[in-house]
Each structure stands twice: as structure tokens, then as C-alpha cells.
Design a protein around this motif. Structure first.
Motif, PDB file in Angstrom:
ATOM      1  N   ARG A  99       0.840  -1.196   0.000  1.00  0.00           N
ATOM      2  CA  ARG A  99       0.000   0.000   0.000  1.00  0.00           C
ATOM      3  C   ARG A  99       0.875   1.247   0.000  1.00  0.00           C
ATOM      4  N   ILE A 100       0.404   2.264  -0.667  1.00  0.00           N
ATOM      5  CA  ILE A 100       1.045   3.582  -0.631  1.00  0.00           C
ATOM      6  C   ILE A 100      -0.024   4.624  -0.908  1.00  0.00           C
ATOM      7  N   TRP A 101       0.009   5.717  -0.183  1.00  0.00           N
ATOM      8  CA  TRP A 101      -0.946   6.785  -0.451  1.00  0.00           C
ATOM      9  C   TRP A 101      -0.521   7.531  -1.705  1.00  0.00           C
TER      10      TRP A 101
ATOM     11  N   SER B  90       7.635  10.608 -19.388  1.00  0.00           N
ATOM     12  CA  SER B  90       6.862  11.718 -18.812  1.00  0.00           C
ATOM     13  C   SER B  90       5.797  12.208 -19.788  1.00  0.00           C
ATOM     14  N   ILE B  91       6.184  12.365 -21.044  1.00  0.00           N
ATOM     15  CA  ILE B  91       5.225  12.821 -22.058  1.00  0.00           C
ATOM     16  C   ILE B  91       4.156  11.771 -22.293  1.00  0.00           C
ATOM     17  N   GLU B  92       4.556  10.504 -22.266  1.00  0.00           N
ATOM     18  CA  GLU B  92       3.565   9.434 -22.403  1.00  0.00           C
ATOM     19  C   GLU B  92       2.566   9.473 -21.251  1.00  0.00           C
ATOM     20  N   LEU B  93       3.046   9.759 -20.047  1.00  0.00           N
ATOM     21  CA  LEU B  93       2.155   9.885 -18.886  1.00  0.00           C
ATOM     22  C   LEU B  93       1.124  10.981 -19.116  1.00  0.00           C
TER      23      LEU B  93
ATOM     24  N   GLU C 295      -2.124   5.588 -13.785  1.00  0.00           N
ATOM     25  CA  GLU C 295      -1.209   5.448 -14.914  1.00  0.00           C
ATOM     26  C   GLU C 295       0.251   5.348 -14.446  1.00  0.00           C
ATOM     27  N   LEU C 296       0.565   5.955 -13.333  1.00  0.00           N
ATOM     28  CA  LEU C 296       1.933   5.897 -12.817  1.00  0.00           C
ATOM     29  C   LEU C 296       2.262   4.556 -12.174  1.00  0.00           C
ATOM     30  N   PHE C 297       1.280   3.941 -11.504  1.00  0.00           N
ATOM     31  CA  PHE C 297       1.589   2.792 -10.662  1.00  0.00           C
ATOM     32  C   PHE C 297       1.075   1.445 -11.177  1.00  0.00           C
ATOM     33  N   TYR C 298       0.019   1.419 -11.982  1.00  0.00           N
ATOM     34  CA  TYR C 298      -0.491   0.121 -12.427  1.00  0.00           C
ATOM     35  C   TYR C 298       0.560  -0.610 -13.261  1.00  0.00           C
ATOM     36  N   PRO C 299       0.846  -1.876 -12.930  1.00  0.00           N
ATOM     37  CA  PRO C 299       1.826  -2.634 -13.720  1.00  0.00           C
ATOM     38  C   PRO C 299       1.204  -3.172 -15.009  1.00  0.00           C
ATOM     39  N   SER C 300       2.054  -3.592 -15.917  1.00  0.00           N
ATOM     40  CA  SER C 300       1.554  -4.233 -17.141  1.00  0.00           C
ATOM     41  C   SER C 300       0.861  -5.535 -16.765  1.00  0.00           C
TER      42      SER C 300
ATOM     43  N   HIS D  96       6.359   2.836 -18.150  1.00  0.00           N
ATOM     44  CA  HIS D  96       7.699   2.587 -17.621  1.00  0.00           C
ATOM     45  C   HIS D  96       8.356   3.921 -17.264  1.00  0.00           C
ATOM     46  N   ALA D  97       7.812   4.555 -16.233  1.00  0.00           N
ATOM     47  CA  ALA D  97       8.331   5.845 -15.773  1.00  0.00           C
ATOM     48  C   ALA D  97       8.926   5.666 -14.381  1.00  0.00           C
TER      49      ALA D  97
END
Length: 433
Positions: free
Chosen positions: A307-309, A324-327, A349-354, A362-363
Motif C-alpha cells: 500500500r502507498i498513499w 513523462s510525455i507518455e504519462l 497510470e503511474l503505478f499500475y503494472p503491465s 515505464h516511468a
């Protein structure tokens, strides 16, 4: 010896010429035979040949009458030929596109390997405990053609190709004034307000605040003029893309933030995204092992989860890299078709894995020190009540947890800048609603 050799050569030459003439005669005979066989397949004296000649003579009279029809037929055939050619070209184009997709799909199998080869030469792994993975992605090549007008502004405002950027419309005018007054007081010069309406543009100009207003875009402007906090917040992902394409790192800032120190002195710059956290302690801000208990499973009743907030999408540093631009593209695309909170989408979008049906981003990312980059929950629930913590000077305080933003922002200034020790006491830990 010489006379004999000359006589032999003359005899050989004569024989060669005689052989060539025979060969030519045979060739002519075969050719004439083929011609007559083609034109008179039934022989010279075939009785049917006269009938055929009569028919040919009769048909010759019909040629004139059918000339118009033949011309139309030729034109029709030409039209059909053009149509078929166009269809053929389209099919060829589709084949090329499919071939390219297959090629890209094949490349995707070893994409990570190829990306590494582009970024640097391969190395052997070092001794145990010495190996470090790649964290800092290379920046993109700046492209001033994206927005020449903005490029000129950034060239004047940015320091070492980085700056603070905030979006504002007339609805947040009072908070904006507190925002830039404290930026100026902290000695920060590389900041820019993206005005979402004419009133803010004129206001910033009158106060000597660096300002930029986008060219007219009805779909964009309608949200910018009348949108609330969340609606306006969603616009920033589209706007930030141009800054990154121009080669600038951006510290994106909401206007409900009080600056007490220069944040650029406290940023690591080793990740694509470096963000403040909505967490309020070490566990919630930096992550922890959360154990889920399901007694019905018996021996395996305990399941471990991470878990992480969430990162706060109102204050983060983003470098001009491809991830970053893809994000930004991913978040902007989802917000354009979903009724969702931009902060939730940003973190997903930052944390969900493939996983099957989804390719993760992949950021690289870093969480900021939650005591330096402080949210208002940390301040009002913990810090103001602790004698030691209350003496620490944060870099910024983000009033993100409370709706009464402006009075709390002013109280933060009184407490940390003016030294008024009881400035924060009148406020509850949370809110009244």
C-alpha cells in the motif's frame, strides 16, 4: 609454315561464312512458315477461307456504325481501369501498414533490450551489492516549432531549463496573489502563471508576474473560464506537454500552496516524476506491507499487499522525457473520455503494472519528503501539535486537505513567516463538512 597457316585461316573463314548463310536461310524459312501458319491456319486453298473473307468484308461495313459505341466502351474500360488501380493502391497501402505493424510487434518482443542498447553499451554485472539499475531517462530533443511564442517566454523565465508553472482563472484570484507573493518573498524568479482567462492575464501583467495565455481554443477556453478546481486541474496535462516538448522541466503547482523556501534546492531530479505525497507518515507516504486477513482460508488466511498513499497531482516535478510525455498523454486521453478525478487517473497510470490487455507506463518516480513538501493534513493533525516538528521550516505547505483554503494559507504565512505561534490554533484538524 606461314603460308600453310594463312591458307588454313582462309579455308576456315570461307566455311564460317557459308555456315552463317545457311543458318540465316533456315531462320528466314522458319519465320515465314510461322507467319503463314498464323494467318492461314487452314492452308491457302481452304474453301472456308472465302466464306471467312466474305464475313470480314461484311463486318467492315459495321465498323463505322459501331465506332461511337466502341469509343464509349473504351472510356468505360479506362474508368474501370482507374478504379481498379485505385483499389490496388489502397490494398498495397493496407499491406504496407500491416507489414509495418507486424514488424513493430516483432520489435516489441525485445524492446527492453533494444532500448538499453540505445541508451548505452551493455555491461557485465558487477560484484554483489554494487549493481544499480537505470533510473534517470534521457531528455527529449527540444522542439521549438511546437510553440514558438511560449519558447521565447520560457527562454526568459526559466533557470537551468526548469520553472514553476501554475494554472489560474478568475475563481482563484485571491489565492493566486498569496501564491506569487510568497514565491517572490522566497527569492524564486523562475515561475510562470498560465492564465486561463483575460482577467488573470491582465491581473498578472499589472503585478509584474510572468504570465502566458494560450491561443484561442473554444473547447479549452470554455472549461478554463468557468471550470471548478478539478475541471481546471485536468487541463494542465494537455498544457504541460508543450513545456516538456520544448525541453523544460516543470514543477507543476496548484495555487493553494504557500512557498517558504526555494523548492529547486530540495529536488533530486533523478526520476521522471518527483511528487509530494498525500500520505501523513512514513508508512502512508513511502509505502508499507498491508496484511489482509481472511479467516475462512484457514492456513493461508493472511495475504500480504503493498500500500502507498497517492501522489498529489497538484504538486509534482516532471522531467522532459519520453515516459513523462507518455504519462501526460495517457492522463489527458482518459480525462477526455471519462468522468474521473485527474489525481486518481494520474496515479493509476503511474503505478499500475503491465498485465493482460494493458501495458503499464515505464516511468521512474520518487516521493518527496513529506515534512519538507507538506500537505495540510500533516500540518494541522501532527506538526502544529509537536514542539520539535513545529520548529522545522517546510519548503512548501499545500492546503489540499481543507476547503477553507485562503484563510489557512494566510495562517500558514503568519505562523512560519511572521512567527505568530498561535496562528494555526483556531482551525480544526479537518473540516466542518
Amino acid at each position: 609454315m606461314t603460308g600453310r597457316r594463312d591458307g588454313s585461316l582462309m579455308r576456315n573463314s570461307a566455311n564460317s561464312i557459308r555456315g552463317s548463310r545457311i543458318a540465316i536461310a533456315i531462320g528466314i524459312g522458319v519465320f515465314i512458315g510461322c507467319v503463314f501458319a498464323f494467318w492461314f491456319p487452314h492452308g491457302f486453298f481452304d474453301p472456308n477461307s472465302q466464306i471467312q473473307a466474305h464475313r470480314n468484308a461484311k463486318n467492315s461495313f459495321q465498323v463505322g456504325s459501331a465506332s461511337c459505341e466502341s469509343a464509349e466502351r473504351v472510356n468505360m474500360l479506362k474508368t474501370e481501369l482507374v478504379s481498379v488501380s485505385e483499389k490496388n493502391s489502397e490494398l498495397k497501402k493496407q499491406v504496407r501498414e500491416l507489414t509495418e505493424k507486424l514488424r513493430l510487434a516483432d520489435q516489441g518482443r525485445d524492446q527492453a533490450q533494444k532500448q538499453f542498447l540505445v541508451l548505452g553499451e551493455q555491461h557485465k554485472a558487477g560484484p554483489f551489492g554494487t549493481v544499480k539499475g537505470l533510473r534517470t531517462n534521457p531528455t527529449v530533443v527540444p522542439d521549438e516549432s511546437v510553440n514558438p511564442r511560449l519558447a521565447k517566454i520560457l527562454e526568459k523565465v526559466a533557470v537551468r531549463n526548469e520553472l514553476i508553472v501554475a494554472l489560474a482563472n478568475a475563481n482563484v484570484k485571491e489565492m493566486l496573489e498569496v501564491w506569487f507573493h510568497n514565491i517572490q518573498r522566497a527569492g524564486i524568479t523562475n515561475y510562470l502563471v498560465v492564465a486561463l482567462d483575460d482577467e488573470i492575464e491582465n491581473f498578472c501583467t499589472s503585478k509584474g508576474v510572468p504570465v502566458y495565455k494560450r491561443d484561442h481554443d473554444e473547447g479549452f477556453d470554455s472549461i478554463a473560464r468557468t471550470g471548478g478546481n478539478h475541471a481546471v486541474s485536468g487541463l494542465k496535462f494537455r498544457i504541460l506537454r508543450e513545456f516538456l516538448q520544448l525541453g523544460y522541466s516543470v514543477l507543476l503547482s496548484d495555487v493553494d500552496i504557500v512557498y517558504l523556501q526555494n523548492p529547486f534546492d530540495h529536488i533530486f531530479r533523478d526520476s521522471d516524476v518527483e511528487s509530494m505525497s498525500d500520505g501523513h507518515n512514513n508508512m502512508t507516504a513511502y509505502g508499507y506491507n498491508d496484511v489482509f486477513d481472511e479467516p475462512s482460508m484457514g492456513w493461508s488466511r493472511y495475504a500480504h499487499t503493498m500500500r502507498i498513499w497517492v501522489f498529489n497531482s497538484g504538486f509534482f516535478y516532471i522531467r522532459p522525457t519520453l515516459p513523462s510525455i507518455e504519462l501526460l498523454d495517457r492522463v489527458a486521453a482518459r480525462l477526455s473520455r471519462e468522468k474521473a478525478w485527474d489525481q486518481a487517473v494520474f496515479n493509476e497510470e503511474l503505478f499500475y503494472p503491465s498485465h493482460p490487455g494493458y501495458d503499464g507506463l515505464h516511468a521512474s518516480r520518487r516521493t518527496m519528503d513529506f515534512y519538507k513538501f507538506m500537505n495540510s493534513k500533516v500540518l494541522f493533525k501532527t506538526v502544529r501539535k509537536d514542539a520539535k516538528l513545529s520548529k522545522l521550516m517546510p519548503v512548501i505547505v499545500h492546503v489540499n486537505y481543507h476547503p477553507d483554503k485562503l484563510p489557512r494559507m494566510k495562517a500558514v504565512v503568519e505562523f512560519y513567516v511572521s512567527g505568530k505561534q498561535d496562528a494555526l490554533k483556531p482551525f480544526p484538524d479537518g473540516s466542518d463538512w
